[in-house]
Scaffold this motif. Sequence first.
Motif, PDB file in Angstrom:
ATOM      1  N   VAL A 135       0.891  -1.091   0.113  1.00 22.51           N
ATOM      2  CA  VAL A 135       0.037   0.054   0.043  1.00 22.51           C
ATOM      3  C   VAL A 135       0.711   1.108   0.103  1.00 22.51           C
ATOM      4  CG1 VAL A 135      -1.587   1.199   1.412  1.00 22.51           C
ATOM      5  CG2 VAL A 135      -1.989  -1.050   1.098  1.00 22.51           C
ATOM      6  N   GLU A 136       2.205   1.302   0.806  1.00 16.55           N
ATOM      7  CA  GLU A 136       2.870   2.451   0.755  1.00 16.55           C
ATOM      8  C   GLU A 136       3.617   2.587  -0.489  1.00 16.55           C
ATOM      9  OE1 GLU A 136       7.101   3.785   2.934  1.00 16.55           O
ATOM     10  OE2 GLU A 136       6.335   1.790   2.720  1.00 16.55           O
ATOM     11  N   ALA A 137       4.019   1.466  -1.324  1.00 15.59           N
ATOM     12  CA  ALA A 137       4.223   1.445  -2.677  1.00 15.59           C
ATOM     13  C   ALA A 137       3.302   2.208  -3.524  1.00 15.59           C
ATOM     14  CB  ALA A 137       4.647   0.192  -3.027  1.00 15.59           C
ATOM     15  N   PHE A 138       2.031   1.730  -3.606  1.00 19.01           N
ATOM     16  CA  PHE A 138       1.177   2.317  -4.548  1.00 19.01           C
ATOM     17  C   PHE A 138       0.912   3.822  -3.906  1.00 19.01           C
ATOM     18  CE2 PHE A 138       0.304  -1.929  -5.718  1.00 19.01           C
ATOM     19  CZ  PHE A 138      -0.082  -1.704  -7.115  1.00 19.01           C
ATOM     20  N   PHE A 139       0.939   4.085  -2.762  1.00 26.23           N
ATOM     21  CA  PHE A 139       0.851   5.665  -2.257  1.00 26.23           C
ATOM     22  C   PHE A 139       1.826   6.440  -3.029  1.00 26.23           C
ATOM     23  CE2 PHE A 139       1.863   8.925   0.363  1.00 26.23           C
ATOM     24  CZ  PHE A 139       0.687   9.674   0.546  1.00 26.23           C
ATOM     25  N   THR A 140       2.979   6.030  -3.074  1.00 32.70           N
ATOM     26  CA  THR A 140       4.212   6.715  -3.386  1.00 32.70           C
ATOM     27  C   THR A 140       3.901   6.846  -5.162  1.00 32.70           C
ATOM     28  OG1 THR A 140       5.674   5.880  -1.926  1.00 32.70           O
ATOM     29  CG2 THR A 140       6.622   6.602  -3.905  1.00 32.70           C
ATOM     30  N   ILE A 141       3.584   5.631  -5.769  1.00 27.61           N
ATOM     31  CA  ILE A 141       3.374   5.858  -7.343  1.00 27.61           C
ATOM     32  C   ILE A 141       2.308   6.683  -7.585  1.00 27.61           C
ATOM     33  CG2 ILE A 141       2.546   4.453  -9.018  1.00 27.61           C
ATOM     34  CD1 ILE A 141       4.002   2.262  -8.065  1.00 27.61           C
ATOM     35  N   LEU A 142       1.296   6.880  -6.725  1.00 28.46           N
ATOM     36  CA  LEU A 142      -0.047   7.610  -7.140  1.00 28.46           C
ATOM     37  C   LEU A 142       0.415   9.193  -6.921  1.00 28.46           C
ATOM     38  CD1 LEU A 142      -2.877   5.607  -5.485  1.00 28.46           C
ATOM     39  CD2 LEU A 142      -2.586   6.115  -8.036  1.00 28.46           C
ATOM     40  N   THR A 143       1.133   9.420  -5.815  1.00 26.16           N
ATOM     41  CA  THR A 143       1.591  10.692  -5.301  1.00 26.16           C
ATOM     42  C   THR A 143       2.547  11.277  -6.537  1.00 26.16           C
ATOM     43  OG1 THR A 143       1.488  10.294  -2.921  1.00 26.16           O
ATOM     44  CG2 THR A 143       2.652  12.093  -3.721  1.00 26.16           C
ATOM     45  N   ALA A 144       3.509  10.257  -6.929  1.00 26.27           N
ATOM     46  CA  ALA A 144       4.501  10.645  -7.982  1.00 26.27           C
ATOM     47  C   ALA A 144       3.880  10.939  -9.437  1.00 26.27           C
ATOM     48  CB  ALA A 144       5.507   9.591  -8.284  1.00 26.27           C
ATOM     49  N   VAL A 145       2.766  10.350  -9.803  1.00 25.97           N
ATOM     50  CA  VAL A 145       2.067  10.876 -11.010  1.00 25.97           C
ATOM     51  C   VAL A 145       1.161  11.959 -11.128  1.00 25.97           C
ATOM     52  CG1 VAL A 145       2.507   8.313 -11.769  1.00 25.97           C
ATOM     53  CG2 VAL A 145       0.435   8.970 -10.859  1.00 25.97           C
ATOM     54  N   GLN A 146       0.913  12.494  -9.770  1.00 25.55           N
ATOM     55  CA  GLN A 146      -0.179  13.622  -9.845  1.00 25.55           C
ATOM     56  C   GLN A 146       0.777  14.815  -9.604  1.00 25.55           C
ATOM     57  OE1 GLN A 146      -1.661  12.743  -6.053  1.00 25.55           O
ATOM     58  NE2 GLN A 146      -3.169  11.033  -6.465  1.00 25.55           N
ATOM     59  N   PHE A 147       0.069  15.847 -10.041  1.00 24.93           N
ATOM     60  CA  PHE A 147       1.168  17.211 -10.017  1.00 24.93           C
ATOM     61  C   PHE A 147       1.071  17.933  -8.983  1.00 24.93           C
ATOM     62  CE2 PHE A 147       1.109  21.776 -11.139  1.00 24.93           C
ATOM     63  CZ  PHE A 147       2.397  21.754 -11.888  1.00 24.93           C
ATOM     64  N   HIS A 148       0.010  18.053  -8.413  1.00 27.37           N
ATOM     65  CA  HIS A 148      -0.221  19.216  -7.431  1.00 27.37           C
ATOM     66  C   HIS A 148       0.407  19.216  -6.281  1.00 27.37           C
ATOM     67  CE1 HIS A 148      -3.406  19.881 -10.595  1.00 27.37           C
ATOM     68  NE2 HIS A 148      -3.261  21.209 -10.293  1.00 27.37           N
ATOM     69  N   MET A 149       0.208  18.002  -5.593  1.00 29.15           N
ATOM     70  CA  MET A 149       0.955  17.777  -4.167  1.00 29.15           C
ATOM     71  C   MET A 149       2.468  18.158  -4.121  1.00 29.15           C
ATOM     72  SD  MET A 149       0.726  14.744  -1.616  1.00 29.15           S
ATOM     73  CE  MET A 149      -0.867  14.246  -1.990  1.00 29.15           C
ATOM     74  N   LEU A 150       3.209  17.603  -5.294  1.00 33.34           N
ATOM     75  CA  LEU A 150       4.532  17.811  -5.042  1.00 33.34           C
ATOM     76  C   LEU A 150       5.095  19.119  -5.674  1.00 33.34           C
ATOM     77  CD1 LEU A 150       5.824  14.165  -6.391  1.00 33.34           C
ATOM     78  CD2 LEU A 150       5.783  15.059  -3.920  1.00 33.34           C
ATOM     79  N   PHE A 151       4.103  19.697  -6.588  1.00 35.08           N
ATOM     80  CA  PHE A 151       4.559  21.015  -7.171  1.00 35.08           C
ATOM     81  C   PHE A 151       4.033  21.932  -6.027  1.00 35.08           C
ATOM     82  CE2 PHE A 151       3.329  24.991  -9.347  1.00 35.08           C
ATOM     83  CZ  PHE A 151       4.415  25.129 -10.128  1.00 35.08           C
ATOM     84  N   TYR A 152       3.094  21.606  -5.253  1.00 30.43           N
ATOM     85  CA  TYR A 152       3.084  22.895  -4.170  1.00 30.43           C
ATOM     86  C   TYR A 152       3.572  22.497  -2.882  1.00 30.43           C
ATOM     87  CZ  TYR A 152      -1.383  24.915  -6.274  1.00 30.43           C
ATOM     88  OH  TYR A 152      -2.164  25.711  -6.829  1.00 30.43           O
ATOM     89  N   CYS A 153       4.337  21.523  -2.799  1.00 31.76           N
ATOM     90  CA  CYS A 153       5.048  21.224  -1.463  1.00 31.76           C
ATOM     91  C   CYS A 153       6.010  22.029  -1.182  1.00 31.76           C
ATOM     92  CB  CYS A 153       5.241  19.791  -1.309  1.00 31.76           C
ATOM     93  SG  CYS A 153       6.774  19.563  -2.262  1.00 31.76           S
ATOM     94  N   SER A 154       6.575  22.847  -2.053  1.00 29.14           N
ATOM     95  CA  SER A 154       7.757  23.800  -1.891  1.00 29.14           C
ATOM     96  C   SER A 154       7.194  25.231  -1.928  1.00 29.14           C
ATOM     97  CB  SER A 154       8.764  23.414  -2.879  1.00 29.14           C
ATOM     98  OG  SER A 154       8.370  23.958  -4.108  1.00 29.14           O
ATOM     99  N   ARG A 155       5.916  25.510  -2.140  1.00 30.07           N
ATOM    100  CA  ARG A 155       5.615  26.923  -2.301  1.00 30.07           C
ATOM    101  C   ARG A 155       5.309  27.401  -1.008  1.00 30.07           C
ATOM    102  NH1 ARG A 155       5.687  28.796  -6.817  1.00 30.07           N
ATOM    103  NH2 ARG A 155       6.380  27.381  -8.587  1.00 30.07           N
ATOM    104  N   PRO A 156       5.786  28.578  -0.779  1.00 26.94           N
ATOM    105  CA  PRO A 156       5.503  29.032   0.635  1.00 26.94           C
ATOM    106  C   PRO A 156       4.073  29.813   0.881  1.00 26.94           C
ATOM    107  CG  PRO A 156       6.667  30.413  -0.769  1.00 26.94           C
ATOM    108  CD  PRO A 156       6.599  29.260  -1.565  1.00 26.94           C
ATOM    109  N   LEU A 157       3.089  29.026   0.752  1.00 26.87           N
ATOM    110  CA  LEU A 157       1.694  29.393   0.948  1.00 26.87           C
ATOM    111  C   LEU A 157       1.097  28.916   2.498  1.00 26.87           C
ATOM    112  CD1 LEU A 157       0.393  27.928  -2.346  1.00 26.87           C
ATOM    113  CD2 LEU A 157       0.155  30.375  -1.326  1.00 26.87           C
ATOM    114  N   PRO A 158       0.322  29.749   3.083  1.00 23.69           N
ATOM    115  CA  PRO A 158      -0.025  29.207   4.400  1.00 23.69           C
ATOM    116  C   PRO A 158      -0.752  27.704   4.244  1.00 23.69           C
ATOM    117  CG  PRO A 158      -0.668  31.545   3.944  1.00 23.69           C
ATOM    118  CD  PRO A 158      -0.110  31.006   2.740  1.00 23.69           C
ATOM    119  N   ASN A 159      -1.416  27.625   3.217  1.00 25.17           N
ATOM    120  CA  ASN A 159      -2.043  26.202   3.100  1.00 25.17           C
ATOM    121  C   ASN A 159      -1.052  25.119   3.264  1.00 25.17           C
ATOM    122  OD1 ASN A 159      -3.144  28.466   1.036  1.00 25.17           O
ATOM    123  ND2 ASN A 159      -4.889  27.360   1.610  1.00 25.17           N
TER     124      ASN A 159
END
Length: 496
Positions: A128-152
């Motif tokens: 399940v952890e492996a598939f979680f990583t794969i799903l996160t990797a092929v998505q754009f927004h979570m990894l794109f936003y994670c370094s953006r200095p937003l309060p969110n």
Amino acid sequence: MAALNFSKFMQIYGYDLLLGSIAAFYVFMAPYTKVEESFNIQAMHDILYHRHHIEKYDHLEFPGVVPRTFIGALLVSILASPVVLAINLIHLPKIYSLYAVRLTLGGLILCTLRFFRIQMRKKFGYQVEAFFTILTAVQFHMLFYCSRPLPNVLAFGLANLAYGFWLKGSFYAALRCLIFATIIFRCDMLLLISPLGLELLLSKSISFWKAVRTCIATTLFCIGFTVLVDSVMWRKLLWPELEVFWFNSVLNRSSEWGTHPFHWYFTSALPRSLLVAYPLFLLGAFLDRRVVFYILPVLSFVTFYSKLPHKELRFIISSLPLFNLAAAVAASRIYNNRKKGFWRYLNIAMLGSLIASLGYTTVTFVASYENYPSGYALKLLHRTGQIANSSTEIWVHVDTLSAMNGISRFCENDYPWRYSKEEGIALEQLHKRNFTYIVNERSSITGFKCLFSTNGFSRAKLRIGFPPILLVKEPKVYIHGNVNNNEIVQKRWPGC
């Protein structure tokens, strides 16, 4: 021996390396920031470069619509300061410090996501952890936003910690994390902690009176912490998120920035951010009863948030990890049964959807790359606009649109370059202010020659052929030179 050590390293940190590499790629390819990120990015710059000279800080001249806390900017700046010090010692441009603070923030968020993943592995297994990583990797927004200095994003990191503690069974620690996020970074996290707390009470995971004591104590600590820090930085008695809550929720002023229908998060934001995980998380809830317990609070969070007219995807980014967890459970079940009857077709559909998700992410990234035209414009001006007489100050005026679409204090060069973000100057008055260059959304300004323009993303257009999606760009930002400066006028420029 070395091969064994490398194998062990990859087994422990391989997923972190994958997600971290993708997040870092986004930082290096699209380092510039937008208006939503302006407070925190300017605060990081001022903390690192002006230090205790608060009178020089950007927020005193440009406070924004509502005040924000300095706590997140302080944390990131402290962690990034050794790298920034090294950058300054070897006299690299400040843009490298922008990379440093964004990579630091991204690393912090991914560390919280790692904590969540470890607890997920213990509860649901390695697959399940492996598939979680794969799903996160092929998505754009979570990894794109994670370094953006937003309060969110700062609240998102605390939400990841809360989810990890929740899976671990440390329920009071989970509540503390969400209270910290609510009081200090995003008051709307109250919409997440409320259904989560209610579910924990109904399931008898926590004691009512102990929860009350925990919540009150944490709330008082957080209020005292933010008031202490932010009153010093803003030079007045202040609890920033209380003012944000009043502005957005009580006065409903956020709707002035646009509205969407009630269903928008479920019919647009979540499908675009989750991609293949969107149908999979629904299947995961059906296949594993444990999943329902974890996704009900975040579904309630998104539903409650849908009542507010002003909607943006970043507002619900804290819900994505649990949706991905539910989707990973479904993906694991499909994969394990891939040789059986109907499951075989589900597996083929899942693999095809993963490839389609990766394609969509690629297109979205290319569009986002083109979404910071003023940052690219200023970079090109620095490269080509140097005056022969190095003792002459080069004054650059940046208009409001340009300041909102890629330019921050980190983009500025040292002497002889000087910058102005002064607002309210009429176009016909700009030539009287003796600016050397103008960065502006207008293609024609009295007293200035248009030197070049930079394109920005306009819209996506479907077509028959390859690629099937065409990204349409158009001029967004124009660089103008003062016509009274002969060196500028006589130099060969690309033109507008």
